[in-house]
Design a protein around this motif. Structure first.
Motif, PDB file in Angstrom:
ATOM      1  N   ASN A 185      37.240  19.490  68.888  1.00 34.69           N
ATOM      2  CA  ASN A 185      36.893  20.859  69.246  1.00 34.69           C
ATOM      3  C   ASN A 185      38.144  21.697  69.098  1.00 34.69           C
ATOM      4  O   ASN A 185      39.018  21.669  69.963  1.00 34.69           O
ATOM      5  N   PRO A 186      38.247  22.450  68.008  1.00 33.10           N
ATOM      6  CA  PRO A 186      39.474  23.213  67.779  1.00 33.10           C
ATOM      7  C   PRO A 186      39.705  24.296  68.823  1.00 33.10           C
ATOM      8  O   PRO A 186      40.824  24.762  68.983  1.00 33.10           O
ATOM      9  N   ASN A 187      38.647  24.680  69.536  1.00 30.26           N
ATOM     10  CA  ASN A 187      38.773  25.639  70.640  1.00 30.26           C
ATOM     11  C   ASN A 187      39.538  26.880  70.222  1.00 30.26           C
ATOM     12  O   ASN A 187      40.462  27.318  70.904  1.00 30.26           O
ATOM     13  N   LYS A 188      39.177  27.405  69.077  1.00 38.55           N
ATOM     14  CA  LYS A 188      39.852  28.594  68.553  1.00 38.55           C
ATOM     15  C   LYS A 188      39.457  29.816  69.355  1.00 38.55           C
ATOM     16  O   LYS A 188      38.290  30.141  69.507  1.00 38.55           O
ATOM     17  N   LYS A 189      40.467  30.485  69.863  1.00 36.69           N
ATOM     18  CA  LYS A 189      40.245  31.746  70.593  1.00 36.69           C
ATOM     19  C   LYS A 189      41.130  32.799  69.966  1.00 36.69           C
ATOM     20  O   LYS A 189      42.287  32.559  69.673  1.00 36.69           O
ATOM     21  N   LYS A 190      40.550  33.952  69.805  1.00 36.69           N
ATOM     22  CA  LYS A 190      41.326  35.052  69.220  1.00 36.69           C
ATOM     23  C   LYS A 190      41.545  36.138  70.226  1.00 36.69           C
ATOM     24  O   LYS A 190      40.877  36.328  71.152  1.00 36.69           O
ATOM     25  N   ILE A 209      37.118   4.656  64.580  1.00 36.62           N
ATOM     26  CA  ILE A 209      37.933   5.456  65.501  1.00 36.62           C
ATOM     27  C   ILE A 209      38.132   6.851  64.927  1.00 36.62           C
ATOM     28  O   ILE A 209      38.026   7.853  65.641  1.00 36.62           O
ATOM     29  N   HIS A 210      38.385   6.933  63.635  1.00 38.34           N
ATOM     30  CA  HIS A 210      38.516   8.251  62.985  1.00 38.34           C
ATOM     31  C   HIS A 210      37.229   9.062  63.162  1.00 38.34           C
ATOM     32  O   HIS A 210      37.279  10.265  63.457  1.00 38.34           O
ATOM     33  N   LYS A 211      36.083   8.413  62.981  1.00 37.53           N
ATOM     34  CA  LYS A 211      34.795   9.101  63.127  1.00 37.53           C
ATOM     35  C   LYS A 211      34.607   9.621  64.545  1.00 37.53           C
ATOM     36  O   LYS A 211      34.144  10.751  64.750  1.00 37.53           O
ATOM     37  N   VAL A 212      34.961   8.803  65.545  1.00 37.99           N
ATOM     38  CA  VAL A 212      34.823   9.214  66.950  1.00 37.99           C
ATOM     39  C   VAL A 212      35.695  10.438  67.225  1.00 37.99           C
ATOM     40  O   VAL A 212      35.240  11.406  67.839  1.00 37.99           O
ATOM     41  N   ILE A 213      36.924  10.403  66.746  1.00 35.56           N
ATOM     42  CA  ILE A 213      37.827  11.542  66.953  1.00 35.56           C
ATOM     43  C   ILE A 213      37.272  12.782  66.263  1.00 35.56           C
ATOM     44  O   ILE A 213      37.241  13.868  66.841  1.00 35.56           O
ATOM     45  N   ASP A 214      36.801  12.628  65.030  1.00 31.44           N
ATOM     46  CA  ASP A 214      36.240  13.768  64.301  1.00 31.44           C
ATOM     47  C   ASP A 214      34.998  14.322  64.981  1.00 31.44           C
ATOM     48  O   ASP A 214      34.828  15.541  65.086  1.00 31.44           O
ATOM     49  N   GLU A 215      34.124  13.439  65.481  1.00 35.44           N
ATOM     50  CA  GLU A 215      32.891  13.878  66.142  1.00 35.44           C
ATOM     51  C   GLU A 215      33.166  14.635  67.435  1.00 35.44           C
ATOM     52  O   GLU A 215      32.389  15.498  67.829  1.00 35.44           O
ATOM     53  N   HIS A 216      34.253  14.314  68.108  1.00 32.98           N
ATOM     54  CA  HIS A 216      34.570  14.947  69.383  1.00 32.98           C
ATOM     55  C   HIS A 216      35.633  16.033  69.258  1.00 32.98           C
ATOM     56  O   HIS A 216      36.097  16.566  70.258  1.00 32.98           O
ATOM     57  N   PRO A 272      46.110  22.875  75.707  1.00 42.77           N
ATOM     58  CA  PRO A 272      46.471  21.497  76.072  1.00 42.77           C
ATOM     59  C   PRO A 272      45.637  20.442  75.341  1.00 42.77           C
ATOM     60  O   PRO A 272      46.117  19.357  75.062  1.00 42.77           O
ATOM     61  N   PHE A 273      44.373  20.771  75.023  1.00 36.64           N
ATOM     62  CA  PHE A 273      43.530  19.821  74.285  1.00 36.64           C
ATOM     63  C   PHE A 273      44.149  19.502  72.938  1.00 36.64           C
ATOM     64  O   PHE A 273      44.159  18.354  72.512  1.00 36.64           O
ATOM     65  N   ASN A 274      44.683  20.537  72.264  1.00 35.65           N
ATOM     66  CA  ASN A 274      45.295  20.319  70.956  1.00 35.65           C
ATOM     67  C   ASN A 274      46.507  19.405  71.074  1.00 35.65           C
ATOM     68  O   ASN A 274      46.740  18.567  70.215  1.00 35.65           O
ATOM     69  N   ASP A 275      47.293  19.566  72.156  1.00 37.35           N
ATOM     70  CA  ASP A 275      48.439  18.687  72.382  1.00 37.35           C
ATOM     71  C   ASP A 275      47.977  17.252  72.596  1.00 37.35           C
ATOM     72  O   ASP A 275      48.584  16.315  72.080  1.00 37.35           O
ATOM     73  N   SER A 276      46.908  17.062  73.363  1.00 40.22           N
ATOM     74  CA  SER A 276      46.385  15.717  73.612  1.00 40.22           C
ATOM     75  C   SER A 276      45.876  15.088  72.328  1.00 40.22           C
ATOM     76  O   SER A 276      46.123  13.910  72.064  1.00 40.22           O
ATOM     77  N   LEU A 277      45.155  15.862  71.530  1.00 38.24           N
ATOM     78  CA  LEU A 277      44.645  15.348  70.260  1.00 38.24           C
ATOM     79  C   LEU A 277      45.802  14.968  69.347  1.00 38.24           C
ATOM     80  O   LEU A 277      45.781  13.920  68.701  1.00 38.24           O
ATOM     81  N   LYS A 278      46.838  15.782  69.328  1.00 43.59           N
ATOM     82  CA  LYS A 278      48.017  15.487  68.509  1.00 43.59           C
ATOM     83  C   LYS A 278      48.655  14.179  68.961  1.00 43.59           C
ATOM     84  O   LYS A 278      49.036  13.348  68.130  1.00 43.59           O
TER      85      LYS A 278
END
Length: 94
Positions: free
Chosen positions: A89-94, A80-87, A7-13
């Motif tokens: 978290n790709p949260n990659k799980k395998k 704003i781009h910097k803030v988004i980049d700094e926060h 869901p985080f990835n959806d929110s970031l998108k």
């Protein structure tokens, strides 16, 4: 392989899509240097889907850099781009 998206990835998108939309609408758009593209507080509220109090808290907590001119608050697109980049978290799980 699962196609599940966190869901985080959806929110970031959604945030990135809104940001892109605001950039296209902005009359101050200058693709060469995002530091000269300005967003106001209402843009930030829409972009992040947050309340005015949350935006105020983020400014007080120094999460969002800003400028204030006679009560009007402005944000640089590059910040704003910097803030988004700094926060991010790709949260990659395998």
């Amino acid at each position: 392989m699962s196609n599940f998206q966190h869901p985080f990835n959806d929110s970031l998108k959604k945030i990135l899509d809104r940001l892109e939309h605001l950039i296209k609408q902005s009359e101050f758009k200058n693709k060469q240097d995002p530091n000269y593209v300005l967003l106001d507080n209402s843009d930030i509220l829409k972009l992040f889907n947050i309340s005015p109090k949350t935006a105020s808290n983020w400014r007080e907590e120094q999460i969002l850099p800003y400028s204030q001119i006679k009560g009007k608050i402005y944000y640089k697109l590059g910040d704003i781009h910097k803030v988004i980049d700094e926060h991010y978290n790709p949260n990659k799980k395998k």
